[in-house]
Scaffold this motif. Sequence first.
Motif, PDB file in Angstrom:
ATOM      1  N   THR A   1       0.844  -1.164  -0.031  1.00 36.32           N
ATOM      2  CA  THR A   1      -0.088   0.120   0.020  1.00 36.32           C
ATOM      3  C   THR A   1       0.915   1.280   0.016  1.00 36.32           C
ATOM      4  O   THR A   1       0.483   2.230  -0.768  1.00 36.32           O
ATOM      5  N   GLU A   2       1.906   1.375   0.906  1.00 37.10           N
ATOM      6  CA  GLU A   2       2.706   2.507   0.900  1.00 37.10           C
ATOM      7  C   GLU A   2       3.590   2.809  -0.359  1.00 37.10           C
ATOM      8  O   GLU A   2       3.847   4.107  -0.727  1.00 37.10           O
ATOM      9  N   ALA A   3       3.761   1.844  -1.135  1.00 38.44           N
ATOM     10  CA  ALA A   3       4.161   2.122  -2.670  1.00 38.44           C
ATOM     11  C   ALA A   3       3.501   2.794  -3.566  1.00 38.44           C
ATOM     12  O   ALA A   3       3.842   3.669  -4.284  1.00 38.44           O
ATOM     13  N   PHE A   4       2.017   2.577  -3.315  1.00 39.38           N
ATOM     14  CA  PHE A   4       1.094   3.282  -4.181  1.00 39.38           C
ATOM     15  C   PHE A   4       1.043   4.853  -3.828  1.00 39.38           C
ATOM     16  O   PHE A   4       1.081   5.787  -4.494  1.00 39.38           O
ATOM     17  N   PHE A   5       1.152   5.282  -2.542  1.00 36.04           N
ATOM     18  CA  PHE A   5       0.892   6.499  -1.817  1.00 36.04           C
ATOM     19  C   PHE A   5       2.350   7.042  -2.257  1.00 36.04           C
ATOM     20  O   PHE A   5       2.525   8.304  -2.593  1.00 36.04           O
ATOM     21  N   ARG A   6       3.510   6.378  -2.101  1.00 35.68           N
ATOM     22  CA  ARG A   6       4.597   6.898  -2.664  1.00 35.68           C
ATOM     23  C   ARG A   6       4.758   7.519  -4.033  1.00 35.68           C
ATOM     24  O   ARG A   6       5.260   8.459  -4.307  1.00 35.68           O
ATOM     25  N   ILE A   7       4.347   6.593  -5.178  1.00 33.79           N
ATOM     26  CA  ILE A   7       4.659   6.779  -6.349  1.00 33.79           C
ATOM     27  C   ILE A   7       3.548   7.784  -6.950  1.00 33.79           C
ATOM     28  O   ILE A   7       3.857   8.570  -7.705  1.00 33.79           O
ATOM     29  N   LYS A   8       2.517   7.956  -6.162  1.00 34.89           N
ATOM     30  CA  LYS A   8       1.310   8.802  -6.446  1.00 34.89           C
ATOM     31  C   LYS A   8       1.426  10.404  -6.348  1.00 34.89           C
ATOM     32  O   LYS A   8       0.972  11.165  -6.644  1.00 34.89           O
ATOM     33  N   ALA A   9       2.413  10.689  -5.306  1.00 35.48           N
ATOM     34  CA  ALA A   9       2.385  11.953  -4.673  1.00 35.48           C
ATOM     35  C   ALA A   9       2.787  12.941  -5.670  1.00 35.48           C
ATOM     36  O   ALA A   9       2.258  13.980  -5.649  1.00 35.48           O
ATOM     37  N   GLY A  10       3.887  12.711  -6.385  1.00 32.12           N
ATOM     38  CA  GLY A  10       4.293  13.743  -7.460  1.00 32.12           C
ATOM     39  C   GLY A  10       3.161  13.974  -8.751  1.00 32.12           C
ATOM     40  O   GLY A  10       3.068  15.116  -8.904  1.00 32.12           O
ATOM     41  N   TYR A  11       2.620  12.979  -8.936  1.00 33.60           N
ATOM     42  CA  TYR A  11       1.490  12.903 -10.127  1.00 33.60           C
ATOM     43  C   TYR A  11       0.309  13.751  -9.409  1.00 33.60           C
ATOM     44  O   TYR A  11      -0.175  14.602 -10.226  1.00 33.60           O
ATOM     45  N   LEU A  12       0.061  13.601  -8.299  1.00 34.75           N
ATOM     46  CA  LEU A  12      -1.122  14.140  -7.719  1.00 34.75           C
ATOM     47  C   LEU A  12      -0.664  15.577  -7.540  1.00 34.75           C
ATOM     48  O   LEU A  12      -1.796  16.324  -7.868  1.00 34.75           O
ATOM     49  N   ALA A  13       0.433  15.773  -7.090  1.00 31.60           N
ATOM     50  CA  ALA A  13       0.785  17.390  -6.835  1.00 31.60           C
ATOM     51  C   ALA A  13       0.602  18.021  -8.157  1.00 31.60           C
ATOM     52  O   ALA A  13       0.107  19.137  -8.155  1.00 31.60           O
ATOM     53  N   ARG A  14       0.924  17.643  -9.201  1.00 30.88           N
ATOM     54  CA  ARG A  14       0.840  18.115 -10.502  1.00 30.88           C
ATOM     55  C   ARG A  14      -0.332  18.385 -10.932  1.00 30.88           C
ATOM     56  O   ARG A  14      -0.575  19.589 -11.451  1.00 30.88           O
ATOM     57  N   PHE A  15      -1.154  17.321 -10.644  1.00 31.87           N
ATOM     58  CA  PHE A  15      -2.856  17.205 -10.967  1.00 31.87           C
ATOM     59  C   PHE A  15      -3.329  18.636 -10.126  1.00 31.87           C
ATOM     60  O   PHE A  15      -4.262  19.217 -10.969  1.00 31.87           O
ATOM     61  N   LEU A  16      -3.157  18.509  -9.086  1.00 27.39           N
ATOM     62  CA  LEU A  16      -3.587  19.449  -8.185  1.00 27.39           C
ATOM     63  C   LEU A  16      -3.206  21.116  -8.831  1.00 27.39           C
ATOM     64  O   LEU A  16      -4.085  21.636  -8.805  1.00 27.39           O
ATOM     65  N   ALA A  17      -1.996  21.126  -9.260  1.00 25.03           N
ATOM     66  CA  ALA A  17      -1.541  22.402  -9.711  1.00 25.03           C
ATOM     67  C   ALA A  17      -2.325  22.987 -10.905  1.00 25.03           C
ATOM     68  O   ALA A  17      -2.500  24.075 -11.330  1.00 25.03           O
ATOM     69  N   ARG A  18      -2.936  21.707 -11.707  1.00 21.48           N
ATOM     70  CA  ARG A  18      -3.776  22.277 -12.742  1.00 21.48           C
ATOM     71  C   ARG A  18      -5.279  22.558 -12.581  1.00 21.48           C
ATOM     72  O   ARG A  18      -6.031  23.341 -13.203  1.00 21.48           O
ATOM     73  N   ILE A  19      -5.559  21.777 -11.372  1.00 22.93           N
ATOM     74  CA  ILE A  19      -7.172  21.917 -11.172  1.00 22.93           C
ATOM     75  C   ILE A  19      -7.467  22.644  -9.964  1.00 22.93           C
ATOM     76  O   ILE A  19      -8.784  23.100  -9.946  1.00 22.93           O
ATOM     77  N   ASN A  20      -6.628  22.854  -8.934  1.00 22.28           N
ATOM     78  CA  ASN A  20      -6.964  23.426  -7.684  1.00 22.28           C
ATOM     79  C   ASN A  20      -6.965  24.925  -7.669  1.00 22.28           C
ATOM     80  O   ASN A  20      -5.931  25.753  -7.909  1.00 22.28           O
TER      81      ASN A  20
END
Length: 337
Positions: free
Chosen positions: A223-242
């Motif tokens: 489970t922690e590997a999923f949170f680790r790898i998605k953090a950067g992608y999520l941050a960049r996605f938030l930069a576009r929509i937030n």
Amino acid sequence: MISVVLPARNAAATLPAALDSLAGQTLDDFEVVIVDDGSDDGGATRAVAAAFSGRDSRFRLLSRPHRGIVAALEAGIAAARGWAIARMDADDLCHPDRLLRQARHLDANPAVGLVSCQVAFGGDARAAQGYQTHIDWCNSLTSYQAIRLGIFRESPLPHPSVLFRRELIDRHGGYRAGDFPEDYELWLRWLEAGVVMDKLPQTLLTWNDPPGRLSRVDSRYHTEAFFRIKAGYLARFLARINPCHPRVIVAGAGRITRRRAERLLDHGIVIEAWLDIDPDKVGKRVAGRPVLPWDAVPGPEACFVLPYVACRGATEEILDRLQSRGFVLGQNCLPAA
């Protein structure tokens, strides 16, 4: 031609049924590239694959030293001759119309780069309730928009269910090796690049759950590997929509939730506050940030909320509360667990 890439390691017990399900496809123009990833079962896996390739020219066998799933996938794709790549595992079963329906969908929809399908659970739903719940959730995401907004919870695409255009690998890169699930990282990267992903409403694959499945025994799928790898992608996605970027409020103030959410800090996200219902936390400061009760959360015009609670059902309850207050998924809230 469609190329099915099927890695196998010590899979003599399940491989015959998997290959039989492919041999019975209603689509004629396909090949199956079986990659024996250094099986050490006395040649049993290679014997099964060689028998199929010997009597059906659509099946080809590649035997390689054991280097893991990513290297096996890379070798299979390099040897594939098709315009589209279908994934398949040695312990799963294709339904007869799978390749035909998925190939027709890509052919009829040039803007779609990848298509998945509904999957059936091939294990014991009572003994593996979590796995069944995950499949039910995957099957509930039936559109590109749902997949795009659901990707930050967990992987919405069962890996052996996909068919994708080979040109995507040339444009955006293929599988990468690392301390993360290779398929999830690929979906994140391709979605970030704008690849449209779709899902057929038909059940076209039986997804089995043997005890030795990599997702159960390999640390890359923890489970922690999923949170680790998605953090950067999520941050960049938030930069576009937030609209409040880089500021967010994280729903959940527990220790595990905080640790996972704080991975975003390394990517420039600012966590302004936690949102929680625990009376022992509400009104206090945890990890240097206030813990807000529901009635103190600003409206959707003033904040962006990330539900980060992984407990089954909690995210749905949080989203229901937010949406009742006017929050819109993908505009001012987004589930991340």
